[in-house]
Design a protein around this motif. Structure first.
Motif, short mmCIF file in Angstrom:
data_model
loop_
_atom_site.label_atom_id
_atom_site.label_comp_id
_atom_site.label_asym_id
_atom_site.label_seq_id
_atom_site.Cartn_x
_atom_site.Cartn_y
_atom_site.Cartn_z
N LEU A 58 12.17 5.96 5.19
CA LEU A 58 10.83 5.53 4.81
C LEU A 58 10.85 4.03 4.53
O LEU A 58 11.73 3.53 3.86
N SER A 59 9.83 3.35 5.01
CA SER A 59 9.80 1.89 4.93
C SER A 59 8.42 1.43 4.52
O SER A 59 7.41 1.90 5.05
N ALA A 60 8.36 0.49 3.57
CA ALA A 60 7.08 -0.10 3.19
C ALA A 60 6.44 -0.83 4.36
O ALA A 60 5.23 -0.75 4.57
N ASN A 61 7.25 -1.55 5.13
CA ASN A 61 6.71 -2.27 6.28
C ASN A 61 6.10 -1.31 7.30
O ASN A 61 5.05 -1.57 7.88
N LYS A 62 6.77 -0.19 7.53
CA LYS A 62 6.24 0.81 8.47
C LYS A 62 4.91 1.37 7.95
O LYS A 62 3.98 1.60 8.71
N ALA A 63 4.86 1.62 6.63
CA ALA A 63 3.64 2.16 6.05
C ALA A 63 2.48 1.17 6.19
O ALA A 63 1.35 1.57 6.49
N MET A 64 2.77 -0.10 5.99
CA MET A 64 1.72 -1.11 6.14
C MET A 64 1.20 -1.17 7.57
O MET A 64 0.01 -1.42 7.80
N GLU A 65 2.07 -0.93 8.52
CA GLU A 65 1.66 -0.94 9.92
C GLU A 65 0.91 0.34 10.29
O GLU A 65 0.03 0.34 11.15
N GLU A 66 1.28 1.43 9.64
CA GLU A 66 0.71 2.73 10.00
C GLU A 66 -0.74 2.90 9.58
O GLU A 66 -1.57 3.43 10.32
N PHE A 67 -1.08 2.45 8.37
CA PHE A 67 -2.41 2.70 7.84
C PHE A 67 -3.37 1.59 8.25
O PHE A 67 -3.04 0.40 8.14
N PRO A 68 -4.57 1.95 8.72
CA PRO A 68 -5.55 0.93 9.13
C PRO A 68 -5.87 -0.04 7.99
O PRO A 68 -6.13 0.38 6.86
N LYS A 69 -5.81 -1.31 8.27
CA LYS A 69 -6.02 -2.31 7.23
C LYS A 69 -7.39 -2.20 6.59
O LYS A 69 -7.55 -2.39 5.38
N GLU A 70 -8.39 -1.88 7.40
CA GLU A 70 -9.74 -1.79 6.87
C GLU A 70 -9.86 -0.69 5.83
O GLU A 70 -10.53 -0.85 4.81
N SER A 71 -9.20 0.44 6.07
CA SER A 71 -9.29 1.56 5.14
C SER A 71 -8.50 1.31 3.85
O SER A 71 -8.75 1.96 2.84
N MET A 72 -7.58 0.36 3.87
CA MET A 72 -6.75 0.08 2.70
C MET A 72 -7.27 -1.08 1.87
O MET A 72 -6.81 -1.32 0.76
N ARG A 73 -8.26 -1.81 2.41
CA ARG A 73 -8.67 -3.08 1.80
C ARG A 73 -9.18 -2.92 0.37
O ARG A 73 -8.79 -3.65 -0.54
N ALA A 74 -10.06 -1.94 0.13
CA ALA A 74 -10.64 -1.75 -1.20
C ALA A 74 -9.58 -1.37 -2.22
O ALA A 74 -9.56 -1.89 -3.35
N ALA A 75 -8.66 -0.50 -1.83
CA ALA A 75 -7.60 -0.07 -2.74
C ALA A 75 -6.64 -1.23 -3.03
O ALA A 75 -6.19 -1.41 -4.16
N GLU A 76 -6.36 -2.01 -2.01
CA GLU A 76 -5.47 -3.16 -2.19
C GLU A 76 -6.07 -4.15 -3.19
O GLU A 76 -5.35 -4.74 -4.00
N LYS A 77 -7.38 -4.34 -3.15
CA LYS A 77 -8.03 -5.27 -4.07
C LYS A 77 -7.79 -4.86 -5.52
O LYS A 77 -7.61 -5.72 -6.40
N ILE A 78 -7.80 -3.56 -5.78
CA ILE A 78 -7.54 -3.07 -7.13
C ILE A 78 -6.11 -3.43 -7.55
O ILE A 78 -5.87 -3.89 -8.67
N VAL A 79 -5.17 -3.24 -6.64
CA VAL A 79 -3.77 -3.57 -6.95
C VAL A 79 -3.62 -5.04 -7.28
O VAL A 79 -2.99 -5.43 -8.27
N TYR A 80 -4.24 -5.90 -6.47
CA TYR A 80 -4.15 -7.34 -6.71
C TYR A 80 -4.91 -7.76 -7.97
O TYR A 80 -4.51 -8.68 -8.67
N SER A 81 -5.99 -7.05 -8.28
CA SER A 81 -6.81 -7.44 -9.43
C SER A 81 -6.12 -7.18 -10.76
O SER A 81 -6.47 -7.78 -11.77
N VAL A 82 -5.13 -6.28 -10.77
CA VAL A 82 -4.41 -5.98 -12.01
C VAL A 82 -3.05 -6.67 -12.02
O VAL A 82 -2.12 -6.26 -12.72
#
Length: 472
Positions: free
Chosen positions: A133-157
């Motif tokens: 299992l790889s973080a880089n692979k996971a980042m490539e696997e999931f569509p960026k658009e669908s992850m954008r809102a969740a990522e903002k929460i991670v960065y906001s905290v």
């Protein structure tokens, strides 16, 4: 390149060595001839506040979708090691004939060891990159658009430094929703459910820890909170039963933070079977590496005698508090520990003199590192002799050992007094912490015995230092 080591052999009798009960076996997929669909592989042990948790399924959505035998994440759930070993063979994980998994005496841990002597430089494990299992692979696997809102929460905290771990958490949740349809289901079902690290502790447990350890524990618990449901719930492709399940998300957090390791290329990876290597302090038996294609190899670091554990290093052996907070074990073989001297303000001069947790050490022999003496001298001179403070810094920068030693001898009475005061104050703090535990239920706070063991380990080290310098 085919990941093949001719010295490896599958030992079909390994499973018979395990006497712990196991869950139902399942039908395995055939030996891989191509890359498997990415699947969850992670160190699992559920974070709950007591052993009485009676949760019966890890992924209710798997039940809803008609899958059989979803993973039981109850803390007392059995670990299916034989099925995992069969799975590892079927999926192309290659092991030295002497490599085996065994239970610890208390039955909670499963770790790698060798039943026979193995020469240094021998490969003992190879894991194909497709299974890692790889973080880089996971980042490539999931569509960026669908992850954008969740990522903002991670960065906001202010958790942006944890983004690689977070993507692995998402990957595991995706795979857990597949139930037995995940290629890594047998591996997941082999993992521990019970943790003793900081993230698993009750708030009261944290109050029983010394100051530094308490700060680490609060940091770990806060990190888990930041990366949990608040961000996971915004991932559209996860089932609601999954992303709103705090027990499950906390469990996945534990998997990632105790089993993921950073690879030389900066990726964060979880390696099935490679994650069964326990921690060794100064002399780990195993040296992990990756080839150009990303396959994982584990080689012996030196000649290993029979019936020895096979271990890697999880981190600095002189920082047992971090190892306890992150991984939940006490490394009682560590040669030294941080002296717990925490000034109200740490300036650049102090950092230049060596103020850091891996250099400000009390040794189990009773010795004190030079950096501790330097900081004590600096603190004393800062409030009394500004000229001599400048002389201390000048001699340190210029490597003038004689002048520096002269200052230490001149003020030894004052610095030794400061040392003794620190030791006595910290021992008194440990006494108060021990008093808090009296009358508390271990069933309600099952991590208390290990916390007390940690506190006693620190106490013994401080007492040894006090006896070494002050004779009592």
């Amino acid at each position: 390149m085919i990941c093949l080591l001719v010295v490896f052999a599958h030992v079909t009798t390994k499973a018979s060595a395990f006497t712990r009960p196991t869950v139902n076996t399942i039908t395995h997929q055939p030996l891989l001839t191509s890359s498997p669909s990415p699947a969850s592989t992670s160190r699992t042990t559920s974070r709950t506040t007591s052993r009485t948790t009676s949760r019966t399924t890890a992924v209710q959505s798997a039940v809803d979708r008609g899958y059989d035998t979803p993973i039981n994440i109850s803390e007392l759930a059995p670990r299916d090691i034989p099925t995992f070993e069969e799975w590892s063979y079927n999926y192309g994980i290659q092991r030295h004939a002497s490599h085996q998994l065994t239970y610890s005496e208390d039955g909670w841990d499963v770790y790698a060891m060798t039943c026979d002597a193995i020469p240094g430089g021998t490969p003992v494990l190879c894991v194909p990159q497709e299974l890692i299992l790889s973080a880089n692979k996971a980042m490539e696997e999931f569509p960026k658009e669908s992850m954008r809102a969740a990522e903002k929460i991670v960065y906001s905290v202010n958790a942006d430094s944890e983004i690689r771990y977070w993507y692995l958490m998402v990957k595991l949740l995706v795979e857990l929703e597949k139930g037995e349809q995940s290629a890594w289901f047998p591996w997941l079902n082999s993992l521990p459910r019970y943790y003793t690290n900081a993230a698993s502790m009750t708030p009261f447990c944290c109050l029983c820890l010394p100051t530094l350890m308490r700060k680490l524990a609060v940091k770990e618990r806060g990190n888990m909170s930041r990366l949990s449901v608040s961000s996971i719930k915004l991932i559209p492709f996860l089932n609601d039963d999954t992303k709103y399940d705090t027990d499950l998300v906390d469990w996945v957090y534990q998997i990632v933070y105790t089993r993921a390791v950073e690879s030389p290329d900066g990726d964060m990876k979880i390696v099935p079977m490679g994650d069964m290597f326990n921690h060794a302090g100064e002399y780990p038996e195993i040296e992990p590496s990756y080839d150009e294609e990303g396959n994982y190899y584990a080689y012996t670091s030196y000649d290993i005698p029979p019936n020895s554990p096979l271990r890697i290093s999880y981190g600095d052996p002189t920082n047992p508090s971090f190892l306890f907070a992150r991984y939940g074990f006490l490394d009682d073989t560590t040669p030294a520990t941080f002296c717990k001297l925490i000034p109200p303000h740490i300036n650049k001069d102090m950092e230049e003199l060596g103020y850091s947790q891996n250099r400000m050490l009390f040794y189990r022999t009773g010795d004190v590192s030079d950096e501790v003496w330097d900081i004590l001298l600096y603190q004393h001179l800062s409030s009394t002799k500004i000229g001599d403070k400048r002389m201390l810094m000048s001699s340190h920068r210029e490597g003038d050992y004689q002048t520096k030693q002269m200052l230490h001898e001149k003020y030894y009475g004052e610095t030794s007094r400061l040392l003794l005061e620190h030791i006595e104050e910290f021992l008194a703090q440990l006494d108060k912490l021990s008093g808090k535990v009296e009358g508390r239920s271990v069933e309600e706070h099952p991590r208390l015995p290990l916390i007390l063991k940690h506190n006693q380990f620190v106490r013994d080290t401080f007492l040894t230092v006090r006896n070494r310098y002050f004779g009592y």
